[in-house]
Design an enzyme around this catalytic site. Structure first.
Site, PDB file in Angstrom:
ATOM      1  N   HIS A 196       0.823  -1.205   0.000  1.00  0.00           N
ATOM      2  CA  HIS A 196       0.000   0.000   0.000  1.00  0.00           C
ATOM      3  C   HIS A 196       0.866   1.269   0.000  1.00  0.00           C
ATOM      4  O   HIS A 196       0.632   2.208  -0.743  1.00  0.00           O
ATOM      5  CB  HIS A 196      -0.870  -0.052   1.243  1.00  0.00           C
ATOM      6  CG  HIS A 196      -1.828   1.050   1.309  1.00  0.00           C
ATOM      7  ND1 HIS A 196      -3.039   1.002   0.661  1.00  0.00           N
ATOM      8  CD2 HIS A 196      -1.728   2.264   1.870  1.00  0.00           C
ATOM      9  CE1 HIS A 196      -3.644   2.139   0.857  1.00  0.00           C
ATOM     10  NE2 HIS A 196      -2.881   2.921   1.587  1.00  0.00           N
ATOM     11  N   CYS A 232      -0.321  -2.992 -16.664  1.00  0.00           N
ATOM     12  CA  CYS A 232      -0.950  -1.971 -15.809  1.00  0.00           C
ATOM     13  C   CYS A 232      -0.586  -2.148 -14.344  1.00  0.00           C
ATOM     14  O   CYS A 232      -1.093  -1.445 -13.492  1.00  0.00           O
ATOM     15  CB  CYS A 232      -2.460  -1.962 -15.985  1.00  0.00           C
ATOM     16  SG  CYS A 232      -3.251  -3.476 -15.429  1.00  0.00           S
TER      17      CYS A 232
HETATM   18  C1  PEP Z   1      -2.141  -5.990 -10.683  1.00  0.00           C
HETATM   19  O1  PEP Z   1      -2.421  -6.995 -10.033  1.00  0.00           O
HETATM   20  O2  PEP Z   1      -1.009  -5.775 -11.180  1.00  0.00           O
HETATM   21  C2  PEP Z   1      -3.151  -4.942 -10.907  1.00  0.00           C
HETATM   22  C3  PEP Z   1      -2.928  -3.941 -11.727  1.00  0.00           C
HETATM   23  O3  PEP Z   1      -4.290  -5.044 -10.187  1.00  0.00           O
HETATM   24  P1  PEP Z   1      -4.394  -4.623  -8.625  1.00  0.00           P
HETATM   25  O4  PEP Z   1      -3.095  -4.035  -8.198  1.00  0.00           O
HETATM   26  O5  PEP Z   1      -5.536  -3.696  -8.523  1.00  0.00           O
HETATM   27  O6  PEP Z   1      -4.678  -5.974  -7.996  1.00  0.00           O
END
Ligand code: PEP
Ligand code: MG
Length: 568
Positions: A193, A492
């Site tokens: 976080h 992402c």
């Molecule tokens: C990931 O898992 O890389 C992602 C982009 O989703 P989140 O961080 O929201 O789980």
């Protein structure tokens, strides 16, 4: 005690940037003297003690609510959730039970909180962040009782390097970036976080620095968020020169205005990650080609019941609207409730192992209407705003899941894709791509599931590192499938925001990179300084490296050759 041989500490680099300043260690304990003094005067009567507890818990909750009122979007949601936890009825009952058993108030609170911590810890990844919250709330209540300053981040006026064992979500949500030069934590990994918030705020950040809390008190630090080093009491003049040079480079970056491409003109779409209307509005002002990840669940952190389709449509339309026209598009991710993102109205309670349980798309196995209603709302928002809207599902593990999700999305006239977060999806990327229009690599979860290391685990930062060669091999496999199918394969996860790793991802074949808007200029400028061939060579070297540190080093050497080293 730090000795001359220990003046350089190492951790995991998270947000590049160089900062020099006085260390400010976050208070995580109440002075023992204050606790002892209070212990002698605490109310002995059970009802009196409970009334005092209630007043302190209510004051702590009020503090969170006041901060929530001044925060926006996801941050406000986190603070509101903390307020709820401070006055949680279950916690209060546990305190009362301890008081009835004859425990003094402070011990009763300690025992009650630890009971909850044991339960949450036993439940696994889902509750990891709640444990940090619980301990934070315990400290705040104790502080109120004994009249000590409330622990947590209370920043001095002069900007400082913020040091903590770990930061509770409630702390990071309220951080004022103007007063924090850099952030260094002893625990936490690159997808924790703290890391995500630091990246959003654009604050240089290093996590997992063993011994920093004890070493930093009353010292000056030079933090290098690109290499992950923290120098203690460096020569002030030399440090100032280095920081000024880095600031000049950053200023040069501020002028970077896109579009994303390498020095030899290979186009890479640079996109933003958003959580709500507020982050969408600020992202729209960044030099991005659109949004690569709209985490819809973050807009509902504080909702106890599912919003109606009409209410959801309003929320999505507000986030889509800033990206209408100008050739931009928004990738909306359907609810990724569960595990590290508990959403009251969707998350399955009482799972043995929530990270491997019913999260993301899996919620639709037992409740398909939840997904259908969300897709109706997304389609309505797309129509209302005229924004080009793509939709993707999180936590897809099989070809069948991709096929049925794509059918639902396409029946509403929208482009369909899935996230690659589970190794099975990477291994079958060719077959999944035959069913959908695009893929998006969620490297945070892909790393967690490839390395079998909880992304929230404080002590596993070396495993939850997206530079792990095994993770990069799965990225390569997925990107190659995209090249064969001539379909886009983006990244992402947080990996895309690391300028050095971004070049490697492009070398592996990623066609787009989506990140916190604060990271876009550094990534864009870094890419613009290297050729596609350099990216490919760096990618090959990273794939062959023995570990993340060797992968970083090899990539840096190849990418710095022929161009002056930039921020990363
Ligand atoms: C990931 O898992 O890389 C992602 C982009 O989703 P989140 O961080 O929201 O789980
Ligand atoms: Mg994920």
């Amino acid at each position: 005690m730090v000795t001359a041989s220990e003046v350089l500490l190492h951790g995991t680099p998270v947000v590049p940037g160089l900062a020099h300043g006085r260390a400010h260690v976050v208070v995580s304990e109440i002075p023992a003297e204050a606790l002892r003094a209070y212990g002698e005067t605490a109310p002995a009567d059970e009802n009196d003690a409970l009334a005092v507890y209630d007043a302190a818990a209510a004051a702590v909750a009020d503090g969170f609510r006041t901060r929530a009122a001044h925060a926006d979007g996801a941050s406000a949601g986190v603070l509101t959730a903390s307020a709820g936890l401070a006055t949680d009825r279950g916690l209060r009952s546990a305190v009362r039970k301890e008081l009835r058993a004859g425990e003094p108030l402070l011990t009763a609170i300690d025992h009650a909180v630890e009971q909850f911590v044991t339960v949450f810890t036993g439940m696994g990844g889902l509750m990891a962040e709640r444990v940090t919250d619980l301990r934070d709330i315990r400290l705040r209540i104790l502080a109120r009782l004994v009249g000590a300053p409330e622990p947590g981040v209370s920043l001095p006026d002069e900007p400082v390097v913020l040091i903590a064992g770990d930061l509770a979500p409630a702390d990071t949500s309220g951080l004022d970036p103007a007063r924090v030069l850099a952030l260094v934590t002893e625990r936490g990994g690159p997808t924790s976080h703290t890391a995500i918030i630091a990246r959003q705020l654009g604050i240089p950040c290093v996590v997992g620095v063993g011994g920093i809390v004890a070493a930093a008190a009353h010292r000056h630090l030079l933090v290098d968020g690109a290499t992950g080093t923290v120098e203690i009491d460096p020569d002030p003049a030399a440090a100032t020169v280095r920081v000024r040079a880095a600031a000049a480079e950053r200023e040069a970056l501020a002028g970077w205005s896109g579009p994303g491409r390498t020095a030899d003109g290979h186009a890479v779409s640079l996109l933003a990650n958003i959580a709500d209307a507020a982050s969408a509005a600020s992202a729209a002002a960044a030099p991005v080609a659109g949004v690569g990840l709209f985490r819809t669940e973050l807009a509902f952190l504080d909702r106890s019941t599912e919003p109606s389709v009409a209410a959801q449509t309003d929320v999505y339309a507000a986030a889509l609207a800033p990206f209408a026209g100008q050739g931009r598009h928004v990738v909306v991710r359907t609810l990724d409730a569960g595990s590290d993102k508990p959403i009251a109205f969707a998350t399955h309670p009482d799972e043995e192992n929530p990270a491997l349980g019913v999260r993301g798309l899996r919620l639709s196995f037992t409740d398909p209407a939840l997904l259908e209603r969300q897709l109706d709302a997304i389609a309505a928002a797309a129509e209302r705003t005229g924004t080009t809207t793509w939709v993707m599902a999180p936590m897809v593990a099989t070809v069948d899941e991709a096929r049925s999700f794509a059918a639902s999305v396409r029946s509403r006239g929208l482009r369909a894709g899935v996230m690659v977060e589970v190794p099975s999806a990477a291994l079958l990327a060719d077959r999944i791509l035959a069913e959908v229009d695009f893929l998006s690599l969620g490297t945070n979860d892909l790393t967690q599931y490839t390395m079998a290391a909880d992304r929230m685990a404080s002590d596993l930062a070396h495993l939850t590192d997206p530079w792990q060669p095994a993770v990069l091999h799965l990225v390569a496999l997925t990107a190659r499938a995209g090249t064969r199918a001539s379909k886009s394969v983006g990244v992402c996860g947080e990996a895309a925001a690391d300028p050095l790793l971004a070049c490697v991802l492009v070398g592996l074949g990623a066609t787009s990179l989506s990140m916190a808007p604060a990271a876009v200029r550094a990534v864009g400028a870094r890419l613009e300084a290297v050729t596609l061939q350099q990216c490919r060579e760096a990618a090959a070297a990273a794939l062959d490296a023995a570990d993340p540190a060797a992968a970083r080093e090899a990539a840096r050497t190849l990418l710095d050759a022929g161009s002056g080293p930039l921020m990363a």
